[in-house]
Write a protein that holds these residues in place. Structure first.
Motif, PDB file in Angstrom:
ATOM      1  N   LEU A   5       0.787  -1.242  -0.122  1.00  0.00           N
ATOM      2  CA  LEU A   5      -0.116  -0.102   0.177  1.00  0.00           C
ATOM      3  C   LEU A   5       0.693   1.304   0.011  1.00  0.00           C
ATOM      4  CD1 LEU A   5      -1.240  -2.240   2.133  1.00  0.00           C
ATOM      5  CD2 LEU A   5      -3.040  -0.574   2.096  1.00  0.00           C
ATOM      6  N   ILE A  12      -3.565   5.542   3.264  1.00  0.00           N
ATOM      7  CA  ILE A  12      -3.212   5.316   1.741  1.00  0.00           C
ATOM      8  C   ILE A  12      -2.923   6.627   1.416  1.00  0.00           C
ATOM      9  CG2 ILE A  12      -3.989   4.822  -0.464  1.00  0.00           C
ATOM     10  CD1 ILE A  12      -3.969   2.228   0.755  1.00  0.00           C
ATOM     11  N   LEU A  65      -2.697  -2.195  -3.438  1.00  0.00           N
ATOM     12  CA  LEU A  65      -4.162  -1.323  -2.721  1.00  0.00           C
ATOM     13  C   LEU A  65      -3.720   0.031  -2.780  1.00  0.00           C
ATOM     14  CD1 LEU A  65      -5.369  -3.659   0.020  1.00  0.00           C
ATOM     15  CD2 LEU A  65      -6.113  -3.602  -2.341  1.00  0.00           C
ATOM     16  N   CYS A  88      -8.699   2.830  -3.400  1.00  0.00           N
ATOM     17  CA  CYS A  88      -8.551   2.880  -1.826  1.00  0.00           C
ATOM     18  C   CYS A  88      -8.215   4.240  -1.316  1.00  0.00           C
ATOM     19  CB  CYS A  88      -7.407   1.721  -1.551  1.00  0.00           C
ATOM     20  SG  CYS A  88      -7.777   0.262  -2.415  1.00  0.00           S
ATOM     21  N   SER A  89      -8.566   4.312  -0.025  1.00  0.00           N
ATOM     22  CA  SER A  89      -8.377   5.432   0.966  1.00  0.00           C
ATOM     23  C   SER A  89      -8.699   4.889   2.356  1.00  0.00           C
ATOM     24  CB  SER A  89      -9.295   6.526   0.451  1.00  0.00           C
ATOM     25  OG  SER A  89     -10.515   6.561   0.798  1.00  0.00           O
ATOM     26  N   VAL A  95      -8.002  -0.592   5.191  1.00  0.00           N
ATOM     27  CA  VAL A  95      -8.187  -1.012   3.808  1.00  0.00           C
ATOM     28  C   VAL A  95      -7.816  -2.250   3.539  1.00  0.00           C
ATOM     29  CG1 VAL A  95      -7.050  -0.296   1.582  1.00  0.00           C
ATOM     30  CG2 VAL A  95      -7.716   1.395   3.122  1.00  0.00           C
ATOM     31  N   ASN A  98     -10.619  -4.672   4.769  1.00  0.00           N
ATOM     32  CA  ASN A  98     -11.423  -4.794   3.966  1.00  0.00           C
ATOM     33  C   ASN A  98     -11.373  -5.410   2.615  1.00  0.00           C
ATOM     34  OD1 ASN A  98     -13.284  -3.247   5.731  1.00  0.00           O
ATOM     35  ND2 ASN A  98     -12.533  -1.383   4.696  1.00  0.00           N
ATOM     36  N   TRP A  99     -10.077  -5.255   2.155  1.00  0.00           N
ATOM     37  CA  TRP A  99      -9.942  -6.139   0.950  1.00  0.00           C
ATOM     38  C   TRP A  99      -9.820  -7.723   1.358  1.00  0.00           C
ATOM     39  CZ3 TRP A  99      -5.594  -9.525  -0.148  1.00  0.00           C
ATOM     40  CH2 TRP A  99      -5.659  -9.930  -1.373  1.00  0.00           C
ATOM     41  N   VAL A 104     -13.455  -4.640  -1.199  1.00  0.00           N
ATOM     42  CA  VAL A 104     -12.711  -3.371  -1.970  1.00  0.00           C
ATOM     43  C   VAL A 104     -12.398  -3.893  -3.429  1.00  0.00           C
ATOM     44  CG1 VAL A 104     -10.349  -2.479  -2.056  1.00  0.00           C
ATOM     45  CG2 VAL A 104     -11.468  -3.009   0.178  1.00  0.00           C
ATOM     46  N   ASP A 106     -11.441  -2.711  -7.619  1.00  0.00           N
ATOM     47  CA  ASP A 106     -10.910  -1.551  -8.385  1.00  0.00           C
ATOM     48  C   ASP A 106     -11.682  -0.791  -8.957  1.00  0.00           C
ATOM     49  OD1 ASP A 106      -8.547  -0.332 -10.001  1.00  0.00           O
ATOM     50  OD2 ASP A 106      -9.112  -1.723 -11.707  1.00  0.00           O
ATOM     51  N   SER A 107     -11.527   0.482  -8.571  1.00  0.00           N
ATOM     52  CA  SER A 107     -12.272   1.837  -9.325  1.00  0.00           C
ATOM     53  C   SER A 107     -12.173   1.964 -10.734  1.00  0.00           C
ATOM     54  CB  SER A 107     -11.963   3.076  -8.439  1.00  0.00           C
ATOM     55  OG  SER A 107     -10.549   3.479  -8.869  1.00  0.00           O
TER      56      SER A 107
END
Length: 118
Positions: A5, A12, A65, A88-89, A95, A98-99, A104, A106-107
């Protein structure tokens, strides 16, 4: 499994190429837990033009991430066998956990404003 990260003050860093350092978590994906944590100093200059992707790959990182990064950086990381999850933030451990929980993804957003990515 190892995940990386881009980090700044235990958060992040939204700009992969200029983060303070990379946090590396060794995780047990089956048990959804963080086993260990280490940090690697960020190289000077633009991340996509440095050797950070190879360094991370050499130590076994397979997932990045990240907040946001350009297509060039994504390509360099992918070519080193590292899957990139953007968008991610927040707190690093949150983070990562959560992944591990599968919440989580990919945006798909890419940075187009930085000179390394033009």
């Amino acid at each position: 499994m190892k995940i990386a990260l881009p980090s700044r003050q235990n958060l992040i860093d939204d700009h992969f190429g200029h983060c303070e350092y990379f946090t590396i978590f060794t995780v047990d994906k089956d048990n959804k837990e963080i086993l260990s944590e280490e940090t690697i100093s960020s190289p000077e200059g633009c991340g996509c033009k440095s050797n950070i992707a190879q360094i991370l790959s050499d130590i076994g990182v397979s997932i990045m991430l990240a907040g946001n990064m350009g297509d060039g950086a994504v390509r360099v990381l992918n070519n080193c066998g590292i899957e990139v999850i953007r968008g991610c933030s927040g707190d690093l451990k949150t983070v990562a956990l959560n992944w591990l929980e599968g919440i989580v993804s990919d945006s798909g957003d890419s940075c187009h404003e930085h000179e390394c990515h033009n």
